[in-house]
Scaffold this motif. Sequence first.
Motif, PDB file in Angstrom:
ATOM      1  N   THR A   1       0.870  -1.169   0.011  1.00 36.09           N
ATOM      2  CA  THR A   1       0.029  -0.120   0.011  1.00 36.09           C
ATOM      3  C   THR A   1       0.764   1.190   0.104  1.00 36.09           C
ATOM      4  OG1 THR A   1      -0.024  -0.259   2.384  1.00 36.09           O
ATOM      5  CG2 THR A   1      -1.972  -1.037   1.202  1.00 36.09           C
ATOM      6  N   ASN A   2       0.439   2.280  -0.420  1.00 35.63           N
ATOM      7  CA  ASN A   2       1.094   3.622  -0.481  1.00 35.63           C
ATOM      8  C   ASN A   2      -0.173   4.812  -0.113  1.00 35.63           C
ATOM      9  OD1 ASN A   2       3.098   5.179  -1.265  1.00 35.63           O
ATOM     10  ND2 ASN A   2       2.169   5.904  -2.963  1.00 35.63           N
ATOM     11  N   TYR A   3       0.541   5.720   0.772  1.00 33.02           N
ATOM     12  CA  TYR A   3      -0.434   6.767   1.168  1.00 33.02           C
ATOM     13  C   TYR A   3       0.031   8.216   0.840  1.00 33.02           C
ATOM     14  CZ  TYR A   3      -2.649   3.047   3.528  1.00 33.02           C
ATOM     15  OH  TYR A   3      -3.393   1.764   3.747  1.00 33.02           O
ATOM     16  N   ALA A   4      -0.711   8.966   0.685  1.00 32.11           N
ATOM     17  CA  ALA A   4      -0.304  10.443   0.549  1.00 32.11           C
ATOM     18  C   ALA A   4       0.037  10.633   1.996  1.00 32.11           C
ATOM     19  CB  ALA A   4      -1.462  11.492   0.151  1.00 32.11           C
ATOM     20  N   ASP A   5       1.029  11.690   2.085  1.00 31.05           N
ATOM     21  CA  ASP A   5       1.612  11.825   3.342  1.00 31.05           C
ATOM     22  C   ASP A   5       0.735  12.461   4.403  1.00 31.05           C
ATOM     23  OD1 ASP A   5       4.568  13.286   2.187  1.00 31.05           O
ATOM     24  OD2 ASP A   5       4.236  11.307   2.536  1.00 31.05           O
ATOM     25  N   SER A   6      -0.188  13.215   4.126  1.00 33.11           N
ATOM     26  CA  SER A   6      -1.522  13.701   4.971  1.00 33.11           C
ATOM     27  C   SER A   6      -2.298  12.694   5.392  1.00 33.11           C
ATOM     28  CB  SER A   6      -2.182  14.729   4.459  1.00 33.11           C
ATOM     29  OG  SER A   6      -2.807  14.632   3.341  1.00 33.11           O
ATOM     30  N   MET A   7      -2.270  11.396   5.068  1.00 34.85           N
ATOM     31  CA  MET A   7      -3.252  10.325   5.268  1.00 34.85           C
ATOM     32  C   MET A   7      -2.480   9.273   5.982  1.00 34.85           C
ATOM     33  SD  MET A   7      -4.201  12.192   2.483  1.00 34.85           S
ATOM     34  CE  MET A   7      -5.335  12.512   1.285  1.00 34.85           C
ATOM     35  N   LYS A   8      -1.182   9.248   6.004  1.00 36.40           N
ATOM     36  CA  LYS A   8      -0.511   8.028   6.845  1.00 36.40           C
ATOM     37  C   LYS A   8      -0.938   8.082   8.293  1.00 36.40           C
ATOM     38  CE  LYS A   8       3.543   7.834   3.572  1.00 36.40           C
ATOM     39  NZ  LYS A   8       4.999   8.285   3.413  1.00 36.40           N
ATOM     40  N   GLY A   9      -1.152   6.999   8.736  1.00 40.50           N
ATOM     41  CA  GLY A   9      -1.262   6.822  10.111  1.00 40.50           C
ATOM     42  C   GLY A   9      -2.909   6.946  10.498  1.00 40.50           C
ATOM     43  N   ARG A  10      -3.820   7.434   9.601  1.00 39.63           N
ATOM     44  CA  ARG A  10      -4.834   7.808   9.716  1.00 39.63           C
ATOM     45  C   ARG A  10      -5.980   6.777   8.776  1.00 39.63           C
ATOM     46  NH1 ARG A  10      -7.339  12.660   8.704  1.00 39.63           N
ATOM     47  NH2 ARG A  10      -5.909  13.091   7.090  1.00 39.63           N
ATOM     48  N   PHE A  11      -5.392   6.652   7.580  1.00 42.35           N
ATOM     49  CA  PHE A  11      -6.215   5.993   6.734  1.00 42.35           C
ATOM     50  C   PHE A  11      -5.723   4.829   6.331  1.00 42.35           C
ATOM     51  CE2 PHE A  11      -8.171   9.884   4.156  1.00 42.35           C
ATOM     52  CZ  PHE A  11      -8.560  10.550   5.309  1.00 42.35           C
ATOM     53  N   ALA A  12      -6.578   3.588   6.159  1.00 38.15           N
ATOM     54  CA  ALA A  12      -5.986   2.408   5.686  1.00 38.15           C
ATOM     55  C   ALA A  12      -6.874   1.667   4.300  1.00 38.15           C
ATOM     56  CB  ALA A  12      -6.169   1.540   6.742  1.00 38.15           C
ATOM     57  N   ILE A  13      -5.991   1.434   3.469  1.00 37.91           N
ATOM     58  CA  ILE A  13      -6.795   0.812   2.085  1.00 37.91           C
ATOM     59  C   ILE A  13      -6.729  -0.478   2.305  1.00 37.91           C
ATOM     60  CG2 ILE A  13      -4.580   1.150   0.818  1.00 37.91           C
ATOM     61  CD1 ILE A  13      -6.500   1.683  -1.759  1.00 37.91           C
ATOM     62  N   SER A  14      -7.745  -1.508   1.755  1.00 34.93           N
ATOM     63  CA  SER A  14      -7.695  -2.786   1.819  1.00 34.93           C
ATOM     64  C   SER A  14      -8.469  -3.313   0.605  1.00 34.93           C
ATOM     65  CB  SER A  14      -8.145  -3.470   3.203  1.00 34.93           C
ATOM     66  OG  SER A  14      -9.402  -2.997   3.365  1.00 34.93           O
ATOM     67  N   ARG A  15      -8.372  -4.345   0.496  1.00 36.87           N
ATOM     68  CA  ARG A  15      -9.202  -5.007  -0.884  1.00 36.87           C
ATOM     69  C   ARG A  15      -9.531  -6.534  -0.308  1.00 36.87           C
ATOM     70  NH1 ARG A  15      -5.662  -4.808  -5.910  1.00 36.87           N
ATOM     71  NH2 ARG A  15      -7.587  -5.719  -6.968  1.00 36.87           N
ATOM     72  N   ASP A  16     -10.760  -6.991  -1.020  1.00 37.04           N
ATOM     73  CA  ASP A  16     -11.176  -8.300  -0.959  1.00 37.04           C
ATOM     74  C   ASP A  16     -11.161  -8.822  -2.359  1.00 37.04           C
ATOM     75  OD1 ASP A  16     -12.582 -10.562  -0.418  1.00 37.04           O
ATOM     76  OD2 ASP A  16     -13.569  -9.687   1.105  1.00 37.04           O
ATOM     77  N   ASN A  17     -10.633  -9.569  -2.960  1.00 37.85           N
ATOM     78  CA  ASN A  17     -10.530  -9.958  -4.189  1.00 37.85           C
ATOM     79  C   ASN A  17     -11.689 -10.870  -4.398  1.00 37.85           C
ATOM     80  OD1 ASN A  17      -8.259  -8.389  -5.017  1.00 37.85           O
ATOM     81  ND2 ASN A  17      -6.967 -10.003  -4.956  1.00 37.85           N
ATOM     82  N   ASP A  18     -12.259 -11.498  -3.531  1.00 35.10           N
ATOM     83  CA  ASP A  18     -13.328 -12.726  -3.520  1.00 35.10           C
ATOM     84  C   ASP A  18     -14.748 -11.876  -3.832  1.00 35.10           C
ATOM     85  OD1 ASP A  18     -11.933 -14.818  -1.144  1.00 35.10           O
ATOM     86  OD2 ASP A  18     -11.777 -14.807  -3.189  1.00 35.10           O
ATOM     87  N   LYS A  19     -14.837 -10.751  -3.174  1.00 32.78           N
ATOM     88  CA  LYS A  19     -15.741  -9.865  -3.196  1.00 32.78           C
ATOM     89  C   LYS A  19     -15.931  -8.664  -4.389  1.00 32.78           C
ATOM     90  CE  LYS A  19     -17.254 -10.764   1.713  1.00 32.78           C
ATOM     91  NZ  LYS A  19     -17.593 -10.165   2.822  1.00 32.78           N
ATOM     92  N   ASN A  20     -14.622  -8.398  -4.841  1.00 32.79           N
ATOM     93  CA  ASN A  20     -14.207  -7.262  -5.975  1.00 32.79           C
ATOM     94  C   ASN A  20     -14.751  -6.090  -5.033  1.00 32.79           C
ATOM     95  OD1 ASN A  20     -13.675  -9.371  -7.481  1.00 32.79           O
ATOM     96  ND2 ASN A  20     -15.428  -8.668  -8.957  1.00 32.79           N
ATOM     97  N   MET A  21     -14.199  -5.901  -3.973  1.00 35.09           N
ATOM     98  CA  MET A  21     -14.201  -4.891  -3.261  1.00 35.09           C
ATOM     99  C   MET A  21     -12.980  -4.206  -2.597  1.00 35.09           C
ATOM    100  SD  MET A  21     -17.543  -4.342  -2.937  1.00 35.09           S
ATOM    101  CE  MET A  21     -17.842  -3.266  -1.138  1.00 35.09           C
ATOM    102  N   VAL A  22     -12.936  -2.810  -2.736  1.00 37.31           N
ATOM    103  CA  VAL A  22     -11.850  -2.011  -2.118  1.00 37.31           C
ATOM    104  C   VAL A  22     -12.292  -1.174  -1.009  1.00 37.31           C
ATOM    105  CG1 VAL A  22     -11.715  -0.324  -3.850  1.00 37.31           C
ATOM    106  CG2 VAL A  22      -9.946  -0.751  -2.527  1.00 37.31           C
ATOM    107  N   TYR A  23     -11.641  -0.909  -0.158  1.00 36.28           N
ATOM    108  CA  TYR A  23     -12.148  -0.187   1.277  1.00 36.28           C
ATOM    109  C   TYR A  23     -11.328   0.838   1.703  1.00 36.28           C
ATOM    110  CZ  TYR A  23     -14.812  -4.603   1.567  1.00 36.28           C
ATOM    111  OH  TYR A  23     -15.710  -5.504   1.382  1.00 36.28           O
ATOM    112  N   LEU A  24     -11.696   1.751   2.149  1.00 40.15           N
ATOM    113  CA  LEU A  24     -10.860   2.931   2.756  1.00 40.15           C
ATOM    114  C   LEU A  24     -11.258   3.151   4.235  1.00 40.15           C
ATOM    115  CD1 LEU A  24      -8.392   4.743   2.030  1.00 40.15           C
ATOM    116  CD2 LEU A  24     -10.156   6.395   1.728  1.00 40.15           C
TER     117      LEU A  24
END
Length: 117
Positions: free
Chosen positions: A59-82
Amino acid sequence: QLQFVESGGGLVQPGGSLRLSCAASGFTFSRYAMSWYRQAPGKKRELVAEITRGAGVSTNYADSMKGRFAISRDNDKNMVYLQMNSLKPEDTAVYYCYTRIEPTGYWGQGTQVTVSS
């Protein structure tokens, strides 16, 4: 036909949390990196976070989001989350799901996030 449907936006107080979801369809989701972007009124669209494809995702984050935001994905459900925590008024924006299948980039319709007391 490739399609993204974002959801989970809304009004939240400063310091609060929201979880955005993006449902993808129309392509082989697991083969592509996914990103979240945002655009605040009067500002350029900017990268929030990105997540690679494959078993060993990174994963990679913009500096102002590091430590506050988290991206994840579920390939079985074709979903991405924030997952967005410790939200600030300056996080107010429309948040978009994005992928690039060369040579074209694809965007969702966006979901509004408003951080205000």
